[in-house]
Design an enzyme around this catalytic site. Structure first.
Site, PDB file in Angstrom:
ATOM      1  CB  ILE A   1      -0.976   0.036   1.191  1.00 60.64           C
ATOM      2  CG1 ILE A   1      -0.220  -0.125   2.509  1.00 60.64           C
ATOM      3  CG2 ILE A   1      -2.081  -0.965   1.059  1.00 60.64           C
ATOM      4  CD1 ILE A   1      -1.077   0.239   3.716  1.00 60.64           C
ATOM      5  N   GLY A   2       2.101   1.131   0.122  1.00 62.87           N
ATOM      6  CA  GLY A   2       2.915   2.346   0.141  1.00 62.87           C
ATOM      7  C   GLY A   2       4.385   2.010   0.053  1.00 62.87           C
TER       8      GLY A   2
ATOM      9  N   GLY B   1       8.145   3.710   1.465  1.00 64.06           N
ATOM     10  CA  GLY B   1       8.949   4.750   2.100  1.00 64.06           C
ATOM     11  C   GLY B   1      10.321   4.771   1.456  1.00 64.06           C
ATOM     12  CB  SER B   2      13.238   6.892   2.022  1.00 63.64           C
ATOM     13  OG  SER B   2      12.455   8.039   1.913  1.00 63.64           O
TER      14      SER B   2
ATOM     15  N   GLY C   1      11.978   1.274   2.428  1.00 62.43           N
ATOM     16  CA  GLY C   1      11.276   0.000   2.379  1.00 62.43           C
ATOM     17  C   GLY C   1       9.833   0.172   1.965  1.00 62.43           C
TER      18      GLY C   1
ATOM     19  CB  VAL D   1       3.968   0.600   3.651  1.00 63.67           C
ATOM     20  CG1 VAL D   1       2.904   0.497   4.717  1.00 63.67           C
ATOM     21  CG2 VAL D   1       5.066   1.561   4.095  1.00 63.67           C
TER      22      VAL D   1
ATOM     23  CG  ASP E   1      10.139  14.702   9.511  1.00 61.00           C
ATOM     24  OD1 ASP E   1      10.058  15.807   8.930  1.00 61.00           O
ATOM     25  OD2 ASP E   1      10.217  13.627   8.900  1.00 61.00           O
TER      26      ASP E   1
ATOM     27  CD  GLU F   1       4.343  15.476   3.203  1.00 58.23           C
ATOM     28  OE1 GLU F   1       4.157  16.085   4.278  1.00 58.23           O
ATOM     29  OE2 GLU F   1       4.823  16.014   2.207  1.00 58.23           O
ATOM     30  CG  ASN F   2       5.921  12.143   8.901  1.00 54.27           C
ATOM     31  OD1 ASN F   2       5.920  11.263   8.033  1.00 54.27           O
ATOM     32  ND2 ASN F   2       7.001  12.811   9.225  1.00 54.27           N
TER      33      ASN F   2
HETATM   34  N1  LIG Z   1      -0.100   2.785   9.425  1.00 58.59           N
HETATM   35  C1  LIG Z   1      -0.333   2.989   8.126  1.00 58.59           C
HETATM   36  N2  LIG Z   1      -1.550   2.808   7.611  1.00 58.59           N
HETATM   37  C2  LIG Z   1      -1.793   3.009   6.298  1.00 58.59           C
HETATM   38  N3  LIG Z   1      -0.869   3.388   5.419  1.00 58.59           N
HETATM   39  C3  LIG Z   1       0.373   3.584   5.868  1.00 58.59           C
HETATM   40  C4  LIG Z   1       0.713   3.394   7.236  1.00 58.59           C
HETATM   41  N4  LIG Z   1       2.017   3.669   7.396  1.00 58.59           N
HETATM   42  C5  LIG Z   1       2.464   4.016   6.192  1.00 58.59           C
HETATM   43  N5  LIG Z   1       1.497   3.975   5.272  1.00 58.59           N
HETATM   44  C6  LIG Z   1       1.598   4.290   3.844  1.00 58.59           C
HETATM   45  O1  LIG Z   1       2.904   4.026   3.415  1.00 58.59           O
HETATM   46  C7  LIG Z   1       3.499   5.198   2.915  1.00 58.59           C
HETATM   47  C8  LIG Z   1       4.959   5.253   3.324  1.00 58.59           C
HETATM   48  O2  LIG Z   1       5.049   5.196   4.716  1.00 58.59           O
HETATM   49  P1  LIG Z   1       6.017   6.138   5.542  1.00 58.59           P
HETATM   50  O3  LIG Z   1       5.878   7.526   5.041  1.00 58.59           O
HETATM   51  O4  LIG Z   1       5.768   5.925   6.979  1.00 58.59           O
HETATM   52  O5  LIG Z   1       7.390   5.527   5.130  1.00 58.59           O
HETATM   53  P2  LIG Z   1       8.758   6.172   5.432  1.00 58.59           P
HETATM   54  O6  LIG Z   1       9.799   5.152   5.180  1.00 58.59           O
HETATM   55  O7  LIG Z   1       8.690   6.767   6.794  1.00 58.59           O
HETATM   56  O8  LIG Z   1       8.802   7.273   4.321  1.00 58.59           O
HETATM   57  P3  LIG Z   1       9.463   8.675   4.400  1.00 58.59           P
HETATM   58  O9  LIG Z   1      10.285   8.733   5.605  1.00 58.59           O
HETATM   59  O10 LIG Z   1      10.216   8.764   3.147  1.00 58.59           O
HETATM   60  O11 LIG Z   1       8.316   9.633   4.466  1.00 58.59           O
HETATM   61  C9  LIG Z   1       2.688   6.341   3.479  1.00 58.59           C
HETATM   62  O12 LIG Z   1       2.636   7.370   2.603  1.00 58.59           O
HETATM   63  C10 LIG Z   1       1.327   5.753   3.669  1.00 58.59           C
HETATM   64  O13 LIG Z   1       0.556   5.910   2.500  1.00 58.59           O
END
Ligand SMILES: Nc1ncnc2c1ncn2[C@@H]1O[C@H](COP(=O)(O)OP(=O)(O)OP(=O)(O)O)[C@@H](O)[C@H]1O
Length: 937
Positions: free
Chosen positions: A43-44, A46-47, A49, A51, A153, A157-158
Site C-alpha cells: 500500500i505504500g 517509504g525511502s 522500504g 509498506v 519531523d 505526510e506524517n
Molecule cells: N499505518 C499505516 N496505515 C496506512 N498506510 C500507511 C501506514 N504507514 C504508512 N502507510 C503508507 O505508506 C506510505 C509510506 O510510509 P512512511 O511515510 O511511513 O514511510 P517512510 O519510510 O517513513 O517514508 P518517508 O520517511 O520517506 O516519508 C505512506 O505514505 C502511507 O501511505
C-alpha cells in the site's frame, strides 16, 4: 504393528510433496507471509522500504507491515520511541520482527492514508474539520512532549487518517528525548516545515520547533498552500527567517489567524505551550476535550495504572487463560514493551474487544431523540453539504451526526441485516463519490493520474469492497457475518463463548484459538504419525531435525517469527522432540480463501522464518504501487533539506532575485513533495546527541547561516560567500566530523544498544565507506550520517530516507544483490568461500547437514514428484562449524544446489543458487572498492 509397505510409501510421498512445496516457496519471488502476518498487498513505499497491508493470522485483523532496511539510519530511533507511545492519536506499534537485513514493524492500519493526500483531494479543509483534526494532532504532540520526546519531523505526510477520519501521528524516525529546554543542534526535518532557528543552524529547543511545524500544518490545512515554499530552497529559508505568511480572509477566521501567528512566532520563546494551543478559542470545543483526555491518559500512564486493570483487559486475560495461554508471558511482554508476537496478539485482541464493547452498547436515549432530525426535510440538504466533508461523515462528531449514526445502529439491529447495511453503504458511497469527482477535475494532470492509479480517498471509496460492506455491517448490526473466506464458528470451549452479545468477539477469539490449536494439533499429529511409523523414524528425524533447529529457535526468540504462546505440557514436550517437525506439513484444512495448498508449509515457514533463518523472499513486484512524488523524485531533490553544501552550489550558480512575499504556491504545483533530512553538517552534533546528551558540539560552522542567506533587504547573495567556496569549507568540516571517531563510537554503541533492546538478531555488518571522491558536486551532499553508514551496510539505492543528503549511491558493489534470498546465500557463500581456501573438497557441510541432505535425497527419490534432481543433492561430509545453524539448515539445499550446478546442467540457473557466482561478485565488489579508494586518495 508396523505399517504396511503401502502406508510407508504414502507417508514418503507426503513428505516428498511437502518438501517440494516448501522448496518452491523458498524460491518463490513472492513474499507471502512474515511472522504471524499474511501479506495482502503493498500500500505504500517509504525511502527505506515498502509498506504492506497484511492480515494478522490469528485474529484476521488488518495491520500494516512497514519494512525498513537495517541501513536506514533512523530505524532504531523510530522503533525505540514509537514503542513507548500508547495514545489514541498515535499509530500503534504492535510488533517488531527482525530479520537479517530488514526490520518489519506491524503498525495500526490507517486506511485514510496521509493528511497530505486528504488535503490534496479537498484543496483546503473546512475550518471546523481543521479544528478537530488539528486538536487531535496537537494532543498527540502534547502527549509525546509530556514523555519528553520531540518529534522533529511534523508534517502533513506524517499524519495518517484512520477509518473514522481521526488523525494519527506517525513516523518517529527523528524523535529524540529532550529534557526541558535543552538545546539541540542536529539539523533535521523538512525544510518547508523548519523553524527559523533550524534553518539558521542555531541550537534550538526541540519542543518549540515542533510547535512551529504545527503552525505550518495548520496554515496549510486551512489555506491549501504552504506559507513558506519557494522553488529555490535558499529563498524558502530566507522567507522562513524574514517573511510572514499572507492570510486569505475568505478561508481564515480571526481566531485561526491569531493561532497561526502565535505558532509561527519567529522567536521560539514567544510560541505558545501545548496547553495554550489546545485551549485556544479557534480549536474549541475540540481542543479542550483533547486536552483533558490527553492529561487524563498521561496521568494514568505516569501512575502506571493503565495495564490489565480495565474491564475489557481483565475479560480478555481471563479468556486467554481459559484457552491455555500463558497470561504471565503476555503481561511481561506488554509491560516490557517487547513488541514481540505476544504483544501483537494481545494488542490486536484488546483493540477488537474494545471496539466490540462500543458496538455492544448503543445509546438508546440519544437515538430516540434523533428521530425528528432524521425525518427533517432540511436534513437532506444538510447532508449534501456534509457530503463535501467525507472525513466528518465517517466520524460524526456534531450532536446531529452522533444521533443519526446511533439511530442507524439501532434501526439496523431491528431490521433485516441484508437490506439496511447495503442501502446505507450505497447511499454513503454515492454521497462520497460526488466530491471525489469534483476534486478530481480540479487536479493537475499529475495528480489526476495519481488518482487514477490509487484513489486517494481511503475514506472515500467509489466501490465499497466486500470487506467494507462487511465492516459496515458489523458496525451496524454489531455481529460479524460469516462469509466463506473468514467464517470460523465460535468454538464452544473458548472461554466466554456463551456470551450472547459477543458474537463478533467470539468469532475473533475462536479464530485465535483455532489458529493456535491447529498448530498444536500439528504437533500432536506428527507425534501420532511418528509412533505409527517407527520404521521410518530415522528418515523423518532427518527431515524434521532440519526444520526443528529453526523451529526451536523460533520458539525461544519471540521477537522474530511466530511464538506459540499456548502453555501446554504436551505441546512443550513436542517442542523438545527432534523428530516431529517433518510431519508438520501434512495437509490441513484452510479457512482462508487466499490460502493455497502450501498453507501448511506456510505455517511451517512461519515458524522458521523470517528472523530465525534469515529467509526473506522478494516481494511481489506487480502490486499496485502508490506513486509518491517524494520518493520518485527524491534523487532530484537532494538539496531540498538542509544540505548546506547543496545550497551553496545552487546559490553560486544562480543570480537570485528575491522578492519578498512572492505569493504562495499551490499544493498542486508539480514540484516534488518536501522531504525530511538531517544535515551532514550536524554529523558531529548528531553523534553528540547520543554521547553527550545534547551538549553543544565542539565542531560548529560559525557564521554559516549568515553566508547562506541572501541579504535581508536586497536578497543579494554576498559575493564573499559566492567566491569563498563554502562548499569546500563545509566539506572539510564534514570530513572532520566523520573522522571524529569518539562520537562515531558513541553513536555506534548507542545504536546497537537500542537495537538489542528489542532484538536478538546478529549485529549489523560494519563497513567503512567514509572515504569518498572529492571531485564531484554530488559529493558535497554526502550522507551527513556518514558514521552511521559505517555501521550499516548501505544498500544500492538511488534515494535515501527523509531527504536528501544521503542520496548519493555508494555503489561499491558489495550490495549489488539486495534481494533477500541472494543476501542469505551471499553470506553463506562468502563464509564458504573463505573456508574453501583451506578445504579442497569445495563443499562444506556439517556432518549432520550432510546426513540430512542424503536422507532428503532418498526421500525425494522415492516420492512421486520432485523438482530437484538427485545430482544436485550430493554432498560431501567435510566438518565445518556453522554459527547460525538454523539458517544453514534451511540453506543446505541451496548451498548444495549451487555447488552441484556445474555437474548438473539441467538445474535451473537461478543466480541466487550460485555460490561460485556470488564469490565472483564479492571479488568484483572488492575491486570496485579498491578503485574508489584510489580515487579518494
Ligand atoms: N499505518 C499505516 N496505515 C496506512 N498506510 C500507511 C501506514 N504507514 C504508512 N502507510 C503508507 O505508506 C506510505 C509510506 O510510509 P512512511 O511515510 O511511513 O514511510 P517512510 O519510510 O517513513 O517514508 P518517508 O520517511 O520517506 O516519508 C505512506 O505514505 C502511507 O501511505
Amino acid at each position: 504393528m508396523s505399517p504396511t509397505k503401502a502406508e510407508q510409501n504414502q507417508i514418503k510421498s507426503i513428505i516428498g510433496n511437502s518438501y517440494n512445496r516448501l522448496y518452491n516457496q523458498f524460491n518463490s519471488e513472492e513474499l507471502s507471509e512474515v511472522g504471524n502476518y499474511k501479506i495482502l498487498k503493498q500500500i505504500g513505499e517509504g525511502s527505506f522500504g515498502k509498506v504492506y497491508l497484511v492480515s494478522h493470522k490469528p485474529t484476521h485483523r488488518k495491520v500494516v507491515l512497514k519494512t525498513s532496511d537495517k541501513s536506514d539510519p533512523n530505524l532504531v530511533r523510530e522503533v525505540f520511541y514509537h514503542r513507548q507511545f500508547d495514545f489514541p492519536y498515535i499509530t500503534k506499534l504492535y510488533e517488531v520482527i527482525v530479520t537479517e537485513t530488514k526490520v518489519w514493524m506491524a503498525l495500526e492500519y490507517c486506511p485514510g492514508k496521509e493528511l497530505y493526500e486528504h488535503l490534496l483531494m479537498l484543496q483546503r479543509i473546512p475550518l471546523d474539520e481543521c479544528a478537530k483534526l488539528f486538536s487531535q494532532i496537537a494532543s498527540a504532540v502534547h502527549y509525546a512532549h509530556s514523555l519528553n520526546c520531540v518529534h522533529r519531523d511534523l508534517k502533513l505526510e506524517n499524519i495518517l487518517l484512520d477509518k473514522k477520519g481521526n488523525a494519527k501521528l506517525t513516523d518517529f524516525g527523528f524523535t529524540r528525548e529532550c529534557v526541558s529546554k535543552c538545546s539541540l543542534e542536529t539539523i533535521c526535518g523538512t525544510t518547508v516545515y523548519m523553524a527559523p532557528e533550524l534553518t539558521q543552524r542555531k541550537a534550538y529547543d526541540g519542543f518549540k520547533i515542533d510547535i512551529w511545524s504545527l503552525g505550518i500544518i495548520l496554515y496549510t490545512m486551512i489555506n491549501g498552500t504552504m506559507p513558506f515554499d519557494e522553488d529555490d530552497e535558499t529563498k524558502t529559508k530566507w522567507k522562513i527567517v524574514h517573511g510572514f505568511p499572507s492570510f486569505n480572509d475568505n478561508f481564515m477566521s480571526h481566531d485561526a489567524k491569531d493561532l497561526i501567528r502565535r505558532l509561527l512566532a519567529k522567536c521560539p520563546t514567544e510560541r505558545p505551550t501545548m496547553k495554550q494551543i489546545l485551549s485556544h478559542p479557534f480549536l474549541q470545543p475540540y481542543g479542550q476535550i483533547m486536552l483533558s483526555k490527553t492529561e487524563k491518559i498521561i496521568k494514568r500512564q505516569r501512575a502506571g495504572i493503565t495495564q490489565f486493570r480495565s474491564r475489557s483487559e481483565r475479560k480478555l486475560l481471563k479468556r486467554l487463560r481459559q484457552s491455555g495461554f500463558s497470561t504471565q508471558s503476555i503481561k511481561t511482554s506488554i509491560q516490557k514493551r517487547k513488541c514481540d508476537s505476544l504483544s501483537g496478539l494481545w494488542l490486536l485482541l484488546l483493540e477488537h474487544e474494545r471496539a466490540c464493547e462500543r458496538v455492544d452498547y448503543p445509546r438508546r436515549s440519544r437515538s430516540v431523540l434523533s428521530v425528528k432530525k432524521v425525518f427533517d426535510p432540511q436534513l437532506s440538504s444538510q447532508e449534501a453539504v456534509e457530503s463535501q466533508q467525507p472525513i466528518r461523515k465517517q466520524n460524526p462528531t456534531s450532536p446531529t451526526e452522533v444521533r443519526k449514526s446511533s439511530l442507524k445502529k439501532i434501526l439496523s439491529k431491528n431490521s433485516d441485516a441484508n437490506d439496511l447495511p447495503g442501502s446505507f453503504v450505497k447511499r454513503r458511497t454515492q454521497r462520497q463519490e460526488q466530491p471525489l469527482q469534483q476534486n478530481t477535475q480540479k487536479l493537475s494532470p499529475v495528480e489526476h493520474k495519481k488518482e487514477t492509479i490509487d484513489p486517494p480517498g481511503s475514506t472515500v471509496s467509489k466501490q465499497p469492497s466486500r470487506q467494507q460492506l462487511q465492516q459496515s455491517l458489523v458496525h451496524l448490526v454489531g455481529t460479524k457475518t460469516n462469509d466463506s473466506t473468514n467464517s470460523v464458528s465460535p468454538s464452544k470451549d473458548v472461554g466466554g463463548s456463551s456470551n450472547p452479545s459477543g458474537g463478533k468477539k467470539n468469532g475473533i477469539f475462536a479464530k485465535v484459538t483455532k489458529f493456535f490449536k491447529s498448530k498444536k494439533q500439528q504437533y500432536n499429529n506428527s507425534s501420532a504419525n511418528n509412533n505409527s511409523v517407527n520404521s521410518n523414524r530415522d528418515m523423518e528425524c532427518n527431515n524434521g531435525s532440519r526444520q526443528n533447529s529453526s523451529s526451536r529457535k523460533s520458539h525461544s526468540t519471540p521477537t522474530v517469527g511466530s511464538t506459540h504462546p499456548i502453555d501446554d505440557t504436551a505441546y512443550q514436550d513436542k517442542k523438545r522432540s527432534n523428530c516431529s517437525e517433518s510431519l508438520n506439513s501434512l495437509p490441513k484444512g484452510s479457512n482462508q480463501s487466499t490460502a493455497k495448498d502450501q498453507d501448511t508449509d506456510t505455517s511451517q515457514l512461519n515458524d522458521v522464518s523470517p528472523g530465525d533463518t534469515g529467509i526473506e523472499l522478494r516481494a511481489h513486484s506487480d502490486q499496485r504501487l502508490l506513486k509518491r512524488l517524494k520518493s520518485t523524485t527524491s534523487s532530484d531533490i537532494s538539496g531540498q533539506t538542509s544540505a548546506g553544501n547543496y545550497d551553496v552550489e545552487t546559490v553560486s550558480n544562480q543570480n537570485i532575485q528575491l522578492t519578498p512575499h512572492e505569493g504562495h504556491r499551490s499544493l498542486y504545483f508539480s514540484r516534488p513533495r518536501p522531504v525530511s533530512g538531517i544535515s551532514e553538517l550536524s554529523n558531529d552534533t548528531f553523534n553528540s546527541e547520543y554521547s553527550t546528551d545534547g551538549n553543544a558540539s565542539s565542531l560548529r560552522v560559525v557564521d554559516f547561516s549568515k553566508a547562506n542567506f541572501p541579504h535581508a533587504n536586497t536578497g543579494e547573495v554576498s559575493s564573499d560567500f559566492k567566491s569563498r567556496g563554502i562548499y569546500k569549507h563545509t566539506l572539510d568540516k564534514r570530513d572532520t566530523s566523520i573522522m571524529s571517531s569518539t562520537s562515531s563510537i558513541s553513536e555506534k554503541s548507542s545504536r546497537t544498544d537500542s537495537f538489542y533492546d528489542i532484538t536478538t538478531s546478529s549485529p549489523p555488518m560494519i563497513m567503512d565507506i567514509r572515504k569518498t571522491k572529492k571531485t564531484a558536486v554530488a559529493d558535497s551532499v554526502l550522507p551527513r550520517i556518514g558514521a552511521q553508514h559505517t555501521l550499516f551496510p548501505r544498500q544500492n539505492r538511488n534515494s535515501s530516507r527523509r531527504g536528501s543528503i544521503g542520496r548519493k549511491t555508494h555503489n561499491r558493489g558489495l550490495n549489488k544483490h539486495t534481494s533477500q534470498p541472494q543476501s542469505i546465500i551471499q553470506e553463506e557463500g562468502s563464509l564458504n568461500s573463505q573456508e574453501e581456501k583451506h578445504n579442497s573438497n569445495g563443499m562444506i557441510l556439517s556432518p549432520r547437514q550432510s546426513l540430512v541432505m542424503e536422507e532428503n535425497n532418498d526421500i525425494l527419490n522415492q516420492g512421486d514428484e520432485h523438482t530437484v534432481p538427485k545430482s544436485t543433492l550430493s554432498a560431501s561430509k567435510s566438518p565445518t562449524h556453522y554459527p547460525f545453524e538454523s539458517s544453514v539448515a534451511l540453506l543446505e539445499g541451496q548451498v548444495n544446489v549451487g555447488e552441484a550446478r556445474g555437474s548438473s546442467p539441467k538445474f535451473p540457473t537461478s543466480s541466487r543458487m550460485s555460490v561460485p557466482s556470488l564469490a565472483t561478485e564479492d571479488d568484483e565488489a572488492l575491486r570496485i572498492a579498491d578503485q574508489e579508494d584510489n580515487y579518494s586518495d
